[in-house]
Write an enzyme that holds these catalytic residues in place. Structure first.
Site, PDB file in Angstrom:
ATOM      1  N   SER A  96       0.793  -1.230   0.000  1.00  9.97           N
ATOM      2  CA  SER A  96       0.000   0.000   0.000  1.00  9.97           C
ATOM      3  C   SER A  96       0.825   1.279   0.000  1.00  9.97           C
ATOM      4  O   SER A  96       0.297   2.353  -0.282  1.00  9.97           O
ATOM      5  CB  SER A  96      -0.958   0.016   1.199  1.00  9.97           C
ATOM      6  OG  SER A  96      -0.233   0.145   2.413  1.00  9.97           O
TER       7      SER A  96
ATOM      8  N   LYS B  13       0.948   4.666   6.884  1.00  8.60           N
ATOM      9  CA  LYS B  13       0.386   5.482   5.800  1.00  8.60           C
ATOM     10  C   LYS B  13       1.047   6.854   5.835  1.00  8.60           C
ATOM     11  O   LYS B  13       1.819   7.187   6.735  1.00  8.60           O
ATOM     12  CB  LYS B  13      -1.134   5.645   5.949  1.00  8.60           C
ATOM     13  CG  LYS B  13      -1.932   4.364   6.029  1.00  8.60           C
ATOM     14  CD  LYS B  13      -1.953   3.593   4.730  1.00  8.60           C
ATOM     15  CE  LYS B  13      -2.775   2.309   4.885  1.00  8.60           C
ATOM     16  NZ  LYS B  13      -2.656   1.446   3.690  1.00  8.60           N
TER      17      LYS B  13
END
Length: 257
Positions: free
Chosen positions: A49, A119
């Site tokens: 990701s 993230k």
């Protein structure tokens, strides 16, 4: 018979190495635990990701010291955070063996049990973040140049989750992965109790260095587009400087979503 005033000499018997070894190991473990708890911790990247910034299997070192100086995450930083509202409920985790548990406990290797994610911070408290169509991504009305987005991806996604306009409450963060079309981030959790936001108190720290594999060793700087957006503040220089020392030491020891 010893004369008055004469100096007595005492010889101190040196302990055998095998006797001192457990003590040395104990001291080393305590120091490692303190470093993990207050200074820096290793984490493993479990998915794609954050490509191409981070590859699956990379080990990053996370600065846990700076928050002790009152600093909160800023736009553009790559951060590790605890699962805020069941984001990882459907992800299978292999149970660690005894050795992995011990090494994870002292921070020498990443934890295989903790449900943590990684993230990039896009919006902080007070920011308005929006996406429409393929993008660009906008923060407070300003379109961002995002060179870190995975090649071939668009900054935004033309789907229900990828089209949004949100205002980030104070004390919360809006987070997105660099591999935009392969990241289940804030965009796709807007139905959770936090509306997709991540509470600041769930942040473990900022990922500052890729420590492993060796051929990928590099720092993780804040991109200019986000660091300057709407007056984003930089990290306190003194805190980063203090944190740099343990990072170097740990990298020598360890060759740790």
């Amino acid at each position: 018979m010893v004369r008055a005033g004469a100096r007595r000499t005492r010889t101190r018997k040196q302990r055998p190495f095998w006797v001192e070894l457990p003590l040395l190991i104990g001291i080393a473990l305590v120091l490692a635990l303190l470093i993990k708890t207050f200074l820096v911790q290793a984490f493993s990247i479990p998915s794609d990701s954050m490509q191409n910034t981070l590859q699956k299997g990379d080990r990053v070192l996370v600065d846990k010291l700076t928050p002790w100086f009152g600093s909160e995450p800023e736009r553009g930083e790559v951060i590790v955070f605890h699962d805020p509202a069941g984001w990882l409920d459907n992800m299978a985790v292999d149970p660690p063996n005894t050795v992995q548990k011990v090494l994870s406990f002292v921070g020498v290797m990443p934890s295989a049990e903790e449900k943590d994610l990684i993230k990039r911070v896009i919006g902080v408290g007070g920011d308005t973040v929006e996406c429409a169509g393929d993008g660009p991504l906008k923060v407070n009305g300003a379109a961002l140049d995002e060179p870190y987005v995975f090649p071939g991806n668009t900054p935004c996604s033309n789907d229900d989750g990828g089209t949004f306009k949100v205002t980030v409450p104070h004390g919360k963060l809006w987070l997105m992965g660099d591999h935009r079309q392969a990241s289940s981030d804030s965009r796709y959790h807007r139905d959770d109790p936090n509306n997709g936001m991540v509470p600041v108190d769930q942040v473990v720290g900022r990922a500052v260095v890729i420590a492993w594999p060796v051929d990928r060793w590099s720092s993780l700087p804040v991109p200019d587009a986000l660091s300057t957006a709407a007056g984003a503040a930089a990290l306190p220089g003194s805190a980063v400087a203090v944190a740099a020392a343990p990072l170097v030491l740990l990298r020598r020891r360890r060759a740790s979503h």
